[in-house]
Design a protein around this motif. Structure first.
Motif, PDB file in Angstrom:
ATOM      1  N   VAL A 152       0.866  -1.179   0.000  1.00 52.98           N
ATOM      2  CA  VAL A 152       0.000   0.000   0.000  1.00 52.98           C
ATOM      3  C   VAL A 152       0.902   1.228   0.000  1.00 52.98           C
ATOM      4  N   LEU A 153       0.786   2.044  -1.054  1.00 51.32           N
ATOM      5  CA  LEU A 153       1.592   3.255  -1.202  1.00 51.32           C
ATOM      6  C   LEU A 153       0.651   4.456  -1.156  1.00 51.32           C
ATOM      7  N   GLU A 154       0.834   5.296  -0.149  1.00 51.76           N
ATOM      8  CA  GLU A 154      -0.051   6.442   0.043  1.00 51.76           C
ATOM      9  C   GLU A 154       0.708   7.739  -0.260  1.00 51.76           C
ATOM     10  N   VAL A 155       0.100   8.611  -1.064  1.00 44.81           N
ATOM     11  CA  VAL A 155       0.728   9.858  -1.539  1.00 44.81           C
ATOM     12  C   VAL A 155       2.228   9.661  -1.755  1.00 44.81           C
ATOM     13  N   PRO A 156       2.616   8.674  -2.571  1.00 44.47           N
ATOM     14  CA  PRO A 156       4.024   8.285  -2.637  1.00 44.47           C
ATOM     15  C   PRO A 156       4.823   9.075  -3.667  1.00 44.47           C
ATOM     16  N   LEU A 157       6.130   9.096  -3.469  1.00 43.50           N
ATOM     17  CA  LEU A 157       7.080   9.417  -4.517  1.00 43.50           C
ATOM     18  C   LEU A 157       7.341   8.140  -5.294  1.00 43.50           C
ATOM     19  N   THR A 158       7.302   8.193  -6.617  1.00 43.40           N
ATOM     20  CA  THR A 158       7.606   6.995  -7.409  1.00 43.40           C
ATOM     21  C   THR A 158       8.484   7.294  -8.614  1.00 43.40           C
ATOM     22  N   ASP A 159       8.439   8.534  -9.105  1.00 39.11           N
ATOM     23  CA  ASP A 159       9.192   8.899 -10.313  1.00 39.11           C
ATOM     24  C   ASP A 159      10.397   9.736  -9.905  1.00 39.11           C
ATOM     25  N   MET A 160      11.515   9.079  -9.627  1.00 42.14           N
ATOM     26  CA  MET A 160      12.688   9.782  -9.138  1.00 42.14           C
ATOM     27  C   MET A 160      13.491  10.434 -10.264  1.00 42.14           C
ATOM     28  N   ARG A 161      13.107  10.208 -11.490  1.00 39.49           N
ATOM     29  CA  ARG A 161      13.736  10.929 -12.595  1.00 39.49           C
ATOM     30  C   ARG A 161      13.202  12.359 -12.661  1.00 39.49           C
ATOM     31  N   ARG A 162      11.923  12.554 -12.312  1.00 41.28           N
ATOM     32  CA  ARG A 162      11.300  13.862 -12.476  1.00 41.28           C
ATOM     33  C   ARG A 162      10.831  14.478 -11.166  1.00 41.28           C
ATOM     34  N   TYR A 163      11.181  13.882 -10.046  1.00 44.23           N
ATOM     35  CA  TYR A 163      10.566  14.353  -8.803  1.00 44.23           C
ATOM     36  C   TYR A 163      10.890  15.807  -8.495  1.00 44.23           C
ATOM     37  N   THR A 164      12.052  16.299  -8.917  1.00 44.37           N
ATOM     38  CA  THR A 164      12.403  17.688  -8.642  1.00 44.37           C
ATOM     39  C   THR A 164      11.583  18.669  -9.472  1.00 44.37           C
ATOM     40  N   GLN A 165      10.891  18.176 -10.502  1.00 42.10           N
ATOM     41  CA  GLN A 165      10.087  19.041 -11.362  1.00 42.10           C
ATOM     42  C   GLN A 165       8.604  18.986 -11.007  1.00 42.10           C
ATOM     43  N   LEU A 166       8.260  18.223  -9.974  1.00 42.90           N
ATOM     44  CA  LEU A 166       6.868  18.040  -9.582  1.00 42.90           C
ATOM     45  C   LEU A 166       6.636  18.608  -8.185  1.00 42.90           C
ATOM     46  N   SER A 167       5.742  19.600  -8.075  1.00 38.18           N
ATOM     47  CA  SER A 167       5.355  20.200  -6.791  1.00 38.18           C
ATOM     48  C   SER A 167       6.582  20.640  -6.004  1.00 38.18           C
ATOM     49  N   ALA A 168       6.712  20.152  -4.759  1.00 41.23           N
ATOM     50  CA  ALA A 168       7.779  20.641  -3.880  1.00 41.23           C
ATOM     51  C   ALA A 168       9.059  19.830  -3.985  1.00 41.23           C
ATOM     52  N   GLY A 169       9.168  18.952  -4.975  1.00 44.85           N
ATOM     53  CA  GLY A 169      10.292  18.028  -5.050  1.00 44.85           C
ATOM     54  C   GLY A 169      11.658  18.669  -5.117  1.00 44.85           C
ATOM     55  N   ALA A 170      11.753  19.875  -5.663  1.00 47.55           N
ATOM     56  CA  ALA A 170      13.063  20.526  -5.780  1.00 47.55           C
ATOM     57  C   ALA A 170      13.712  20.770  -4.422  1.00 47.55           C
TER      58      ALA A 170
END
Length: 788
Positions: free
Chosen positions: A669-687
């Motif tokens: 069970v993955l809740e509000v997860p990070l899954t795309d570590m190639r683009r995570y810095t470009q999504l929402s607060a990932g930077a």
């Protein structure tokens, strides 16, 4: 938008040779899944929600579980958490009749009358005065003008700050509300006498909708400190404000004073006033580093659009100073010269420095995790006479610290169980020394607060070599000052895995000893814990590190459904605490609950955290795998009876184990997860998180996140256990595209994947108890079906 490729993918590094399961971007998931409210995305989400509901949430048994969970959440005799403001106690309350909540207050006398331990008479119901009804506000046909910028979205409570000084004390507040429950919010001044919002047009203080904050900026309530989206270039790459301004009543934001501006590459800037009225300026060059200045009351601050623009461009103007890192502060600001990665705190006269890395100062080297104390005025003047207030050990670390008027209260985590220590500074030379009973120290003194009776003792497994310090109390404790400016009273709460919370109020003597502890609230049991035992164990990770974990459940002679919860990031610790929803939905049904304390967390201090960051991320996965293997070796579970659960960064961890070691679990069970570590810095607060996971746009660092990206580690032709993905369209911290993309890819690979997305709730994925009860029931029913 071109749906043939992922948005932003062109700037990300290409997959390196040998990366397991790394497909081209257009084979992972289509770009339209990024569009929160795009027509195709909405249709896709609706179809998955309907499928999940039909499969797991359409039976009478499910509806009964939802009702049970909501009853737990809405229970009228749960402890109302309160804060003392200007002599009254404030609380935010939700229940079945008020699902979005009431902001209310009561007197000390009325709150104390409800104490369960009154010897003179039975407890009386607390008399509450309603200040703001969010259900009525959301149901109103027309919202107040001050809230117009929120549009028609449901407003979710974000907190309030009651003015505690000056002629308006207890009469004005700054109320924060969030459309949909996301991180973006607005703050409006509220008149507690007339029960109404004060529009900016009528002279009210106001912060527009964005990520950021607003606090009182002076004692009279004539100014506010605001961080917000002020226009072009005012937000960092992570979406947080780079600039903070002081807004005086009647001014527009463009006219406000500019207090601090973070450099263009920083994560955020913020400003606060401590309880003693001092103003502190802070910038964050990265998620784990800060620059701090004290702003004297007489320091001049530039104002106006030209000054704000110059600061955003890193240019100093008359009255300001630009630092080498691009921060701009008023010329009169005094830099607090402490390590950038430490945690600094202040009391009335004292500075505390909690170290995240070793620090050599004054001829001595202090270890990571130590806390040092110094006279604030002397330290700012250049003196470096430091007192060691806490030194970590192999088993203990400092979790938090809080000042009362005359004492520093430390919460110490010792093999993942809390205890409290009181540090009392020397009082010689202090004006107005206490005349109360007790001895005031001439040097720092230390006292432990014994709360072992607040929690049940855990079970003692016979002959189990994995047991960690059996027989000691496993509890979570928090100590919160009532009024740090003039009081040594504390709120102290304690709970355990099977022990409901107890809230007490107590007073610290001048010597630092505790006296007059009285129970003011005792939460009743919310689930049947008869026969449930609590034990703590250690597993051995791949590199020989001992990894602790808690086990809660009824002893069985065969593997049983086991829900394993892990997080492992940002130095956050998973500690004991009463979890009535898990108790009702999982433990009562015969399941075992396990909490794993992997590296990346803060359970053993800064080194434990840093060992699981960047290139060390693999250790977090190895630690969790070691816990899973230990459960199997001990006969507690079999791989097929294990459901692995993680939320946010914990969802990333659960996804990593799912992708790399699917044979070790029966469901995930993955809740509000990070899954795309190639683009995570470009999504929402990932930077903001590159110091934790590595920067995928840096060719040298890309090797770290690429090996831990669940979305790209999945392989065609490999079998994965059933997966449930939970997220919210209102989550502006971890973009729903992470969960959507993983669900899409698992589905394309022919795997058993269930997806459910709420419309509101933000990163907590639930805006009301009814919504939370539904999602919680879905989580537990899914986990039980695939592990029983």
């Amino acid at each position: 938008m071109d749906s043939s490729a992922r948005s932003g993918a062109a700037s990300a590094p290409p997959p390196a040779d040998g990366v397991v399961g790394s497909p081209p971007d257009d084979a992972v998931a289509p770009a339209w899944l990024d569009e929160l409210h795009g027509e195709r995305a909405r249709a896709w989400v609706a179809d998955r929600n309907e499928s999940a509901t039909r499969e797991y949430a359409s039976s009478p048994a499910f509806e009964h579980l939802v009702d049970d969970i909501q009853t737990v959440l809405d229970c009228p005799d749960r402890i109302p958490a309160v804060a003392d403001r200007a002599g009254m106690l404030y609380n935010f309350w939700t229940d079945a009749a008020h699902p979005r909540g009431l902001w209310r207050r009561t007197s000390w006398e009325s709150y104390a009358a409800g104490a369960p331990s009154r010897a003179d008479r039975a407890p009386e119901p607390t008399q509450w005065e309603t200040l703001l009804d969010l259900d009525a506000l959301n149901a109103a046909g027309a919202r107040p003008t001050a809230l117009a910028c929120a549009g028609g979205a449901e407003l979710v409570w974000g907190g309030a700050q009651v003015l505690t000084t000056g002629p308006r004390a207890g009469r004005r507040a700054l109320v924060t509300l969030s459309p949909g429950g996301g991180d973006a919010s607005l703050t409006v001044e509220y008149d507690l006498h007339s029960r109404s919002f004060i529009s900016p047009d009528d002279g009210g203080l106001f912060r527009p909708l964005s990520k950021g904050s607003m606090t009182w900026g002076d004692d009279a309530g004539e100014a506010a400190i605001v961080s917000a989206d002020f226009g072009p270039d005012t937000l960092s790459g992570a979406g947080y404000p780079r600039q903070v301004r002081r807004l005086r009543r009647g001014q527009s934001l463009d006219e406000a004073e500019v207090l601090v501006t973070a450099g263009s590459g920083a994560v955020a800037a913020f400003t606060s006033r401590d309880p003693w009225g001092r103003t502190w300026l802070t910038t964050m060059p990265s998620f784990q580093h800060t620059h701090i200045w004290l702003l004297p009351d007489d320091a001049g601050c530039p104002s106006g659009a030209a000054a704000a623009r110059a600061a955003l461009e890193g240019r100093a103007r008359p009255g300001t100073v630009a630092t080498p890192t691009g921060d701009v502060v008023p010329a009169g600001a005094i830099r607090l010269e402490v390590p950038e990665n430490c945690l600094a705190g202040v009391g009335r006269e004292w500075l505390t420095i909690q170290l995240r890395s070793p620090w050599e100062v004054g001829g001595s080297t202090h270890p990571a995790g130590a806390m040092l104390g110094a006279k604030l005025a002397d330290y700012l003047a250049g003196e470096r006479r430091l007192e060691v207030l806490f030194t970590p050990t192999a088993s203990s670390t400092l979790l938090s610290a809080a000042w009362t008027a005359n004492h520093l209260v430390l919460t110490v985590l010792d093999d993942v169980a809390d205890r409290l220590e009181v540090c009392t500074p020397p009082t010689h030379g202090r004006d107005g020394a206490s005349e109360e009973t007790g001895t005031a120290p001439d040097e720092w003194s230390h006292h432990w607060i014994d709360l072992t009776g607040a929690s049940d003792l855990p079970g003692c497994p016979n002959g189990d070599e994995t047991a960690l310090r059996p027989g000691r109390a496993l509890l979570s404790v928090s100590a919160t000052p009532l009024r740090p400016t003039d009081s040594d009273y504390l709120w102290i709460s304690a709970s355990g895995w099977t022990t409901p919370s107890t809230l007490t109020v107590a007073r610290l003597m001048p010597s630092g000893e505790l006296t007059g502890m009285a129970v003011v609230r005792q939460a009743p049991a919310r689930f049947d814990a008869r026969g449930i035992t609590v034990t703590q164990h250690v597993a051995t990770s791949a590199d020989g590190t001992r990894v602790p974990y808690f086990q809660i459940g009824r002893p069985t002679s065969a593997p049983t459904p086991t829900l394993v919860h892990a997080y492992g990031a940002f130095g956050e610790s998973l500690t004991p605490g009463y979890e009535p929803v898990t108790g009702k939905a999982w433990l009562e049904r015969g399941g075992t609950y396990v909490v794993a304390n992997t590296r990346g967390g803060g359970e053993y201090g800064p080194a434990w955290h840093l060992a699981g960051t960047g290139a060390g991320r693999r250790r977090v996965v190895e630690d969790l795998v070691a816990v899973l293997d230990s459960l199997v070796a001990r006969g507690v579970a079999a791989p097929k009876t294990i459901a692995l659960y993680g939320s946010s960064a914990g969802g990333l961890l659960a996804g990593e184990v799912l992708a790399r070691h699917p044979e070790r679990i029966g469901a995930a069970v993955l809740e509000v997860p990070l899954t795309d570590m190639r683009r995570y810095t470009q999504l929402s607060a990932g930077a903001a998180w590159t110091s934790e996971f590595g920067d995928p746009d840096d060719p040298e660092q890309w090797a770290w996140p690429r090996e831990h990206s669940p979305l790209h580690l999945l392989e065609a032709g490999r079998d994965y256990p059933p997966v449930l993905l939970l997220t919210s369209a209102a989550d502006d911290r971890v973009h729903p595209a992470h969960a959507r993309s993983l669900a899409y890819r698992l589905d394309r690979l022919g795997q058993n994947v269930t997806y459910f997305e709420t419309a509101a709730g933000g990163h907590s994925r639930a805006a009301t108890h009814a919504q939370r009860a539904f999602v919680s029931a879905l989580l537990h029913v899914f986990a039980h079906r695939h592990t029983a």
